[in-house]
Scaffold this motif. Structure first.
Motif, PDB file in Angstrom:
ATOM      1  N   GLU A 192       0.822  -1.217   0.000  1.00  0.00           N
ATOM      2  CA  GLU A 192       0.000   0.000   0.000  1.00  0.00           C
ATOM      3  C   GLU A 192       0.851   1.260   0.000  1.00  0.00           C
ATOM      4  O   GLU A 192       0.477   2.273  -0.569  1.00  0.00           O
ATOM      5  CB  GLU A 192      -0.907   0.020   1.243  1.00  0.00           C
ATOM      6  CG  GLU A 192      -2.128  -0.863   1.090  1.00  0.00           C
ATOM      7  CD  GLU A 192      -2.995  -0.823   2.338  1.00  0.00           C
ATOM      8  OE1 GLU A 192      -3.606  -1.867   2.614  1.00  0.00           O
ATOM      9  OE2 GLU A 192      -3.065   0.230   3.008  1.00  0.00           O
ATOM     10  N   VAL A 193       1.984   1.186   0.691  1.00  0.00           N
ATOM     11  CA  VAL A 193       2.926   2.313   0.653  1.00  0.00           C
ATOM     12  C   VAL A 193       4.265   1.778   0.153  1.00  0.00           C
ATOM     13  O   VAL A 193       4.815   0.840   0.727  1.00  0.00           O
ATOM     14  CB  VAL A 193       3.123   2.940   2.063  1.00  0.00           C
ATOM     15  CG1 VAL A 193       4.133   4.089   1.986  1.00  0.00           C
ATOM     16  CG2 VAL A 193       1.790   3.435   2.615  1.00  0.00           C
ATOM     17  N   TRP A 194       4.734   2.362  -0.935  1.00  0.00           N
ATOM     18  CA  TRP A 194       6.030   1.920  -1.492  1.00  0.00           C
ATOM     19  C   TRP A 194       7.093   2.955  -1.166  1.00  0.00           C
ATOM     20  O   TRP A 194       6.911   4.146  -1.443  1.00  0.00           O
ATOM     21  CB  TRP A 194       5.923   1.753  -3.011  1.00  0.00           C
ATOM     22  CG  TRP A 194       7.228   1.322  -3.622  1.00  0.00           C
ATOM     23  CD1 TRP A 194       7.975   0.246  -3.273  1.00  0.00           C
ATOM     24  CD2 TRP A 194       7.940   1.986  -4.679  1.00  0.00           C
ATOM     25  NE1 TRP A 194       9.113   0.181  -4.040  1.00  0.00           N
ATOM     26  CE2 TRP A 194       9.123   1.233  -4.921  1.00  0.00           C
ATOM     27  CE3 TRP A 194       7.702   3.115  -5.452  1.00  0.00           C
ATOM     28  CZ2 TRP A 194      10.053   1.597  -5.884  1.00  0.00           C
ATOM     29  CZ3 TRP A 194       8.633   3.462  -6.415  1.00  0.00           C
ATOM     30  CH2 TRP A 194       9.794   2.710  -6.640  1.00  0.00           C
ATOM     31  N   GLN A 195       8.193   2.457  -0.537  1.00  0.00           N
ATOM     32  CA  GLN A 195       9.296   3.359  -0.182  1.00  0.00           C
ATOM     33  C   GLN A 195      10.212   3.497  -1.400  1.00  0.00           C
ATOM     34  O   GLN A 195      11.233   2.809  -1.507  1.00  0.00           O
ATOM     35  CB  GLN A 195      10.093   2.793   1.013  1.00  0.00           C
ATOM     36  CG  GLN A 195       9.266   2.546   2.263  1.00  0.00           C
ATOM     37  CD  GLN A 195       8.746   3.835   2.903  1.00  0.00           C
ATOM     38  OE1 GLN A 195       9.287   4.925   2.660  1.00  0.00           O
ATOM     39  NE2 GLN A 195       7.700   3.718   3.711  1.00  0.00           N
ATOM     40  N   GLY A 196       9.830   4.341  -2.300  1.00  0.00           N
ATOM     41  CA  GLY A 196      10.593   4.480  -3.543  1.00  0.00           C
ATOM     42  C   GLY A 196      11.652   5.557  -3.454  1.00  0.00           C
ATOM     43  O   GLY A 196      11.845   6.173  -2.397  1.00  0.00           O
ATOM     44  N   PRO A 200       8.039   7.956   0.453  1.00  0.00           N
ATOM     45  CA  PRO A 200       6.894   7.038   0.490  1.00  0.00           C
ATOM     46  C   PRO A 200       5.796   7.456  -0.495  1.00  0.00           C
ATOM     47  O   PRO A 200       5.461   8.632  -0.565  1.00  0.00           O
ATOM     48  CB  PRO A 200       6.407   7.125   1.940  1.00  0.00           C
ATOM     49  CG  PRO A 200       7.092   8.305   2.540  1.00  0.00           C
ATOM     50  CD  PRO A 200       8.250   8.681   1.681  1.00  0.00           C
ATOM     51  N   GLN A 201       5.289   6.502  -1.257  1.00  0.00           N
ATOM     52  CA  GLN A 201       4.210   6.762  -2.209  1.00  0.00           C
ATOM     53  C   GLN A 201       3.049   5.825  -1.887  1.00  0.00           C
ATOM     54  O   GLN A 201       3.238   4.607  -1.827  1.00  0.00           O
ATOM     55  CB  GLN A 201       4.683   6.510  -3.645  1.00  0.00           C
ATOM     56  CG  GLN A 201       5.683   7.526  -4.157  1.00  0.00           C
ATOM     57  CD  GLN A 201       6.345   7.042  -5.436  1.00  0.00           C
ATOM     58  OE1 GLN A 201       7.384   6.398  -5.388  1.00  0.00           O
ATOM     59  NE2 GLN A 201       5.735   7.333  -6.569  1.00  0.00           N
ATOM     60  N   SER A 202       1.851   6.424  -1.709  1.00  0.00           N
ATOM     61  CA  SER A 202       0.677   5.631  -1.333  1.00  0.00           C
ATOM     62  C   SER A 202      -0.184   5.324  -2.544  1.00  0.00           C
ATOM     63  O   SER A 202      -0.164   6.022  -3.543  1.00  0.00           O
ATOM     64  CB  SER A 202      -0.182   6.404  -0.322  1.00  0.00           C
ATOM     65  OG  SER A 202       0.603   6.711   0.806  1.00  0.00           O
ATOM     66  N   VAL A 203      -0.982   4.266  -2.378  1.00  0.00           N
ATOM     67  CA  VAL A 203      -2.005   3.932  -3.370  1.00  0.00           C
ATOM     68  C   VAL A 203      -3.181   4.881  -3.143  1.00  0.00           C
ATOM     69  O   VAL A 203      -3.475   5.218  -1.991  1.00  0.00           O
ATOM     70  CB  VAL A 203      -2.445   2.464  -3.143  1.00  0.00           C
ATOM     71  CG1 VAL A 203      -3.668   2.119  -3.973  1.00  0.00           C
ATOM     72  CG2 VAL A 203      -1.294   1.528  -3.432  1.00  0.00           C
ATOM     73  N   PRO A 204      -3.851   5.361  -4.198  1.00  0.00           N
ATOM     74  CA  PRO A 204      -5.035   6.207  -3.976  1.00  0.00           C
ATOM     75  C   PRO A 204      -6.013   5.529  -3.011  1.00  0.00           C
ATOM     76  O   PRO A 204      -6.366   4.358  -3.187  1.00  0.00           O
ATOM     77  CB  PRO A 204      -5.638   6.342  -5.379  1.00  0.00           C
ATOM     78  CG  PRO A 204      -4.490   6.144  -6.316  1.00  0.00           C
ATOM     79  CD  PRO A 204      -3.584   5.170  -5.634  1.00  0.00           C
ATOM     80  N   GLU A 205      -6.414   6.302  -1.971  1.00  0.00           N
ATOM     81  CA  GLU A 205      -7.245   5.820  -0.876  1.00  0.00           C
ATOM     82  C   GLU A 205      -8.474   5.029  -1.359  1.00  0.00           C
ATOM     83  O   GLU A 205      -8.782   3.960  -0.842  1.00  0.00           O
ATOM     84  CB  GLU A 205      -7.697   7.071  -0.080  1.00  0.00           C
ATOM     85  CG  GLU A 205      -8.226   6.818   1.302  1.00  0.00           C
ATOM     86  CD  GLU A 205      -7.154   6.289   2.263  1.00  0.00           C
ATOM     87  OE1 GLU A 205      -6.002   6.785   2.180  1.00  0.00           O
ATOM     88  OE2 GLU A 205      -7.483   5.396   3.057  1.00  0.00           O
TER      89      GLU A 205
END
Ligand code: SAH
Length: 258
Positions: A192-196, A200-205
């Motif tokens: 759900e959260v990618w540490q790129g 951190p980048q989240s998936v749209p809620e």
């Protein structure tokens, strides 16, 4: 459906036909692919298939006679009557550009004979006498028609019933006029959260909530935004064809995109 491919490099097709999701379409014969090498129909010890161009200039040209003999053998093998004769398609940069409508037509057809050029191209007299239509992958030059043939076979195979694991899967693909003709919306998978590399980048809620209608609406809006930005021509075509709903028009207007 049956495709006969005329190519000087039949071995290029093996890994393509034997790998990936389309393999079952090719192996089951749902999309039967037969490979033919014009060299097998050429004469002399050297089995020559190409020669220098009349009028001079660089490169070599594929000779008409081995191609014609090869095509006759293809026609015999297809056992078709004159009336049921499969169209002969030549891949060429001067052809009609391949698109979703073209692919969908081929995927509903009995197939075709696909001719792959090499070198500078093919003797024009074979084209005039035997080719029904020319198809291009785009405004650039490949060194042979094989990749274009594989592109067409790949796109046709994945539209066959039962080929994709999830039947609905190509319904939501880009350009599908059975749906909305728009570009596909972005995809996300775990985590759900990618540490790129940008943090951190989240998936749209909304995609996490399990609310199907809201998810469908979100995806549709993303498709609309993407298409308006990336391909205004595709959006205009969907509108002309009446594929957009009033809610879509209202959304585009609210975004200042209409
Ligand atoms: N002299 C030709 C290019 C020959 S390239 C020209 O300038 O128009 C050799 C072969 O590659 C062609 O005969 C064709 O079969 C294939 N090919 C090249 N570009 C292609 C494209 N954009 N789409 C489909 N086939 C292509």
């Amino acid at each position: 459906m049956r495709f006969d491919v005329i190519t000087l490099f039949p071995e290029l097709f093996a890994p393509f036909l034997q790998n990936g999701i389309n393999r079952r379409a090719f192996e089951s014969g749902q999309v039967a692919v037969h490979l033919w090498n014009p060299r097998d129909f050429a004469e002399g010890n050297y089995r020559r298939v190409d020669d220098r161009p009349f009028g001079g200039g660089p490169g070599m040209v594929m000779m008409a006679e081995p191609l014609w003999r090869c095509l006759q053998a293809v026609r015999e093998a297809r056992g078709g009557t004159e009336a049921a004769r499969a169209p002969v398609v030549l891949f060429s940069p001067i052809g009609d550009k391949l698109d979703h409508v073209g692919v969908a037509n081929w995927s509903d057809s009995q197939g075709a004979v696909l001719v792959c050029g090499r070198y500078e191209g093919i003797d024009q007299r074979f084209i005039d006498a035997c080719v029904d239509l020319q198809v291009s992958l785009g405004d650039f030059v490949l060194s042979g028609g094989e990749i274009a043939a594989m592109a067409l076979l790949d796109a046709v195979a994945r539209l066959q019933p039962g080929v994709l694991n999830d039947e609905g899967s190509h319904q939501q693909d880009s350009f599908n006029p059975a749906l909305d003709g728009l570009l596909d919306s972005p995809h996300f998978t775990r985590p759900e959260v990618w540490q790129g590399p940008t943090g951190p980048q989240s998936v749209p809620e909304v995609l996490l909530g399990g609310h199907h209608e809201r998810i469908a609406r979100h995806r549709r809006e993303q498709s609309l935004l993407l298409t308006a930005r990336q391909r205004p021509d595709v959006l205009a075509r969907s509108r002309e064809q009446g594929l957009l709903e009033p809610a879509d028009e209202a959304f585009l207007r609210s975004q200042g995109l209409l």
